[in-house]
Design a protein around this motif. Structure first.
Motif, PDB file in Angstrom:
ATOM      1  N   GLU A 187       0.903  -0.801   0.044  1.00  0.00           N
ATOM      2  CA  GLU A 187      -0.341   0.248   0.314  1.00  0.00           C
ATOM      3  C   GLU A 187       0.970   1.309   0.001  1.00  0.00           C
ATOM      4  O   GLU A 187       1.996   1.098   0.985  1.00  0.00           O
ATOM      5  CB  GLU A 187      -0.699  -0.035   1.209  1.00  0.00           C
ATOM      6  CG  GLU A 187      -1.556   1.381   0.962  1.00  0.00           C
ATOM      7  CD  GLU A 187      -3.005   1.347   1.988  1.00  0.00           C
ATOM      8  OE1 GLU A 187      -3.552   2.094   2.108  1.00  0.00           O
ATOM      9  OE2 GLU A 187      -3.274   0.659   2.300  1.00  0.00           O
ATOM     10  N   LEU A 188       0.632   2.026  -1.258  1.00  0.00           N
ATOM     11  CA  LEU A 188       1.013   3.104  -0.995  1.00  0.00           C
ATOM     12  C   LEU A 188       0.979   4.535  -0.587  1.00  0.00           C
ATOM     13  O   LEU A 188      -0.345   4.608  -0.872  1.00  0.00           O
ATOM     14  CB  LEU A 188       1.997   3.105  -2.822  1.00  0.00           C
ATOM     15  CG  LEU A 188       3.658   2.733  -3.112  1.00  0.00           C
ATOM     16  CD1 LEU A 188       3.241   0.810  -3.213  1.00  0.00           C
ATOM     17  CD2 LEU A 188       3.564   3.160  -4.509  1.00  0.00           C
ATOM     18  N   VAL A 197       1.272   4.825  -7.495  1.00  0.00           N
ATOM     19  CA  VAL A 197       1.032   3.422  -8.331  1.00  0.00           C
ATOM     20  C   VAL A 197       1.434   4.253  -9.496  1.00  0.00           C
ATOM     21  O   VAL A 197       1.196   2.552 -10.269  1.00  0.00           O
ATOM     22  CB  VAL A 197       0.328   2.961  -7.155  1.00  0.00           C
ATOM     23  CG1 VAL A 197      -0.624   1.952  -7.736  1.00  0.00           C
ATOM     24  CG2 VAL A 197       0.626   2.794  -6.292  1.00  0.00           C
ATOM     25  N   THR A 198      -0.077   4.540 -10.640  1.00  0.00           N
ATOM     26  CA  THR A 198       0.194   4.236 -11.447  1.00  0.00           C
ATOM     27  C   THR A 198       1.051   4.844 -12.193  1.00  0.00           C
ATOM     28  O   THR A 198       1.055   4.143 -13.754  1.00  0.00           O
ATOM     29  CB  THR A 198      -0.553   5.570 -12.697  1.00  0.00           C
ATOM     30  OG1 THR A 198      -2.080   5.606 -11.133  1.00  0.00           O
ATOM     31  CG2 THR A 198      -1.438   5.790 -13.381  1.00  0.00           C
ATOM     32  N   ASN A 200      -3.143  -2.816  -9.979  1.00  0.00           N
ATOM     33  CA  ASN A 200      -3.467  -2.063  -8.940  1.00  0.00           C
ATOM     34  C   ASN A 200      -4.359  -2.934  -7.761  1.00  0.00           C
ATOM     35  O   ASN A 200      -5.353  -3.920  -8.702  1.00  0.00           O
ATOM     36  CB  ASN A 200      -3.403  -0.779  -9.647  1.00  0.00           C
ATOM     37  CG  ASN A 200      -4.590  -0.108 -10.021  1.00  0.00           C
ATOM     38  OD1 ASN A 200      -5.568  -1.458 -10.538  1.00  0.00           O
ATOM     39  ND2 ASN A 200      -5.082   0.965 -10.427  1.00  0.00           N
ATOM     40  N   ASN A 207      -4.155   2.378  -4.935  1.00  0.00           N
ATOM     41  CA  ASN A 207      -3.091   2.623  -3.839  1.00  0.00           C
ATOM     42  C   ASN A 207      -1.709   1.431  -4.006  1.00  0.00           C
ATOM     43  O   ASN A 207      -1.549   1.747  -3.088  1.00  0.00           O
ATOM     44  CB  ASN A 207      -3.175   4.207  -3.480  1.00  0.00           C
ATOM     45  CG  ASN A 207      -3.643   3.819  -2.046  1.00  0.00           C
ATOM     46  OD1 ASN A 207      -4.957   3.025  -2.414  1.00  0.00           O
ATOM     47  ND2 ASN A 207      -3.106   3.663  -0.878  1.00  0.00           N
ATOM     48  N   ILE A 258      -0.155  -2.062  -4.909  1.00  0.00           N
ATOM     49  CA  ILE A 258      -0.055  -3.118  -6.185  1.00  0.00           C
ATOM     50  C   ILE A 258      -0.225  -4.295  -5.358  1.00  0.00           C
ATOM     51  O   ILE A 258       0.490  -4.324  -4.558  1.00  0.00           O
ATOM     52  CB  ILE A 258       1.227  -2.589  -6.383  1.00  0.00           C
ATOM     53  CG1 ILE A 258       1.070  -1.243  -7.355  1.00  0.00           C
ATOM     54  CG2 ILE A 258       1.916  -3.649  -7.625  1.00  0.00           C
ATOM     55  CD1 ILE A 258       2.918  -0.569  -7.484  1.00  0.00           C
TER      56      ILE A 258
END
Length: 445
Positions: A378-379, A392-393, A408, A414, A416
């Motif tokens: 989780e970012l 993430v994108t 994702n 957010n 991955i």
């Protein structure tokens, strides 16, 4: 006679830009005839796949960290699945179990009874997809209890049909604008340790209190939960949360349904993820990884629940297709032969350990979580829990250019998620981690 091809070497190779010229040409043809509602994660057209590698039409070899969203758990091009399906194709492709029965359907149901986390004698229904399994489980639960209400957890994903999209938390793109949603669906609090800080006991008490106040057990037919949420962000509940909910359900004539469409069939290092939480559901749902890529799903439940419906009330034209059944039998045979569950545990150790090392280097990684070969990061913005979907994108795009397919997840996009085939080698894991490290560095520079 089909010419024997050389096996695909299990390594990443980038020989053109991704997508390459042939993929770009095919994308133009695709866009001319396919609905815009059909998305594309990585616009590289695949012509062959084996193990953990996708080979595109331009000759690029891409490491598949998504397995078709958890479908080819056993690996692309699995020999046992291929041979079983080929033999069944030679025998017959369809009769329909409710017209002229066949042994393959029965054998799959026997394997499901043997490996299911549902206690006591069980029976199964085979259908075609995860969403169809959810629909049938709700239908059976309502008939069994004589009640209508359905409780789903926050961040849940259960499908795209009218009923299941109404059960799915994320409205865009799954339900928004598609007309009235199904009624008697109630969203209840979930256990999300990173964000709520609650123990399993505390989170369960919160969920139960909400149900009793906002719905009441007297109006509730079933509570459905993914032991590890998929599209919702690979959320792993706090210890004790799921068994506490199941206990409350048993005491209140509410059917507890474990949606293991994504987490089941060896994905987490046990046949079903429920086993890792001490969870004994009344019904368990199976799909995705059960047949190595062929479409089939199942509802497996306690005998008295599954037998509450009348003759002819369950089924469908393609339900339990014999070719898909043959493939599912092969998958179960391979699990029982040994090595499959062990590979999931190996991936958890190697990939999970590598992700935790990256977490020490990259402050945008707020958490590494998951079990077996169902892992996620989780970012967030460093030092906060504010979602970093833009990072993430960028990471997914950069990794795709380098020949690593990532997906994702999460309501905010957010997260991955890593759902590789269990054939993913330790060497490929190291390669993927290096690509991910580079992509994270570039995305957060």
């Amino acid at each position: 006679m089909t010419e024997k091809r050389e096996p695909v070497v299990q390594e990443r190779r980038v020989v053109t830009a991704i997508p390459g010229p042939k993929s770009q040409e095919l994308m133009e043809r695709r866009n001319a005839v396919l609905s815009t509602g059909i998305g594309t994660a990585l616009p590289a057209f695949i012509e062959r796949a084996e193990g953990a590698i996708l080979v595109d039409v331009d000759g690029n070899q891409i490491v598949d960290m998504g397995s078709g969203i958890g479908v080819v758990t056993i690996g692309h091009g699995n020999e046992g699945v291929r041979e079983a399906a080929k033999k069944q194709l030679d025998d017959f492709t369809h009769t329909l179990i409710t017209v002229s029965p066949y042994e393959e359907y029965v054998r799959v149901a026997e394997y499901l009874s043997k490996h299911s986390p549902v206690p006591g004698p069980t029976k199964s229904l085979l259908i075609n997809s995860g969403a169809e399994a959810v629909e049938n489980a709700v239908k059976i639960s309502r008939k069994y209890t004589g009640k209508n209400g359905v409780a789903v957890l926050e961040c849940a994903y259960h499908g795209r049909t009218m009923l299941t999209s109404s059960m799915t938390h994320k409205a865009v793109p799954y339900s928004a604008g598609f007309g009235p949603r199904a009624g008697d669906i109630h969203r209840v609090p979930n256990s999300y340790p990173l964000h709520d800080g609650l123990s399993g006991e505390e989170a369960a008490a919160r969920t139960i209190k909400y149900i009793e106040k906002a719905i009441t057990a007297g109006d509730l037919a079933c509570l459905i939960a993914e032991p590890i949420q998929g599209e919702g962000g690979f959320t792993v509940p706090a210890d004790g949360y799921l068994p506490a909910l199941a206990k409350w359900c048993r005491e209140n004539n509410v059917v507890f349904i474990a949606d293991e469409v994504q987490s089941g069939i060896a994905r987490t290092g046990t046949v079903y993820a429920s086993e890792q939480f001490g969870l004994e559901p009344d019904i368990v749902l199976t799909a995705k990884g059960i047949a190595g890529g062929l479409p089939i799903s199942a509802v497996t439940g306690r005998q008295e629940i599954m037998d509450c419906t009348g003759p002819g009330s369950l089924g469908g034209t393609y339900s339990g297709n014999p070719v898909a059944c043959a493939a599912a039998i092969s998958v179960f045979e391979q699990i029982e032969a040994g090595g499959v569950l062990e590979d999931a545990k190996r991936i958890e150790e190697k990939l999970g350990g590598g992700l935790r090392k990256l977490q020490e280097k990259h402050p945008s990684i707020a958490e590494v979580r998951g079990k077996g070969a169902m892992l996620a990061i989780e970012l967030t913005e460093p030092g906060t829990l504010k979602p970093a979907a833009d990072v993430v994108t960028k990471v997914i795009a950069e990794a795709g250019q380098k020949g690593v397919l990532l997906l994702n997840a999460g309501l905010s996009g957010n997260i991955i998620r890593f759902l590789p085939p269990l054939t993913l080698s330790n060497e490929l894991i190291e390669d993927v981690l290096n690509v991910l490290d580079e992509a994270l560095t570039a995305a957060t520079a």
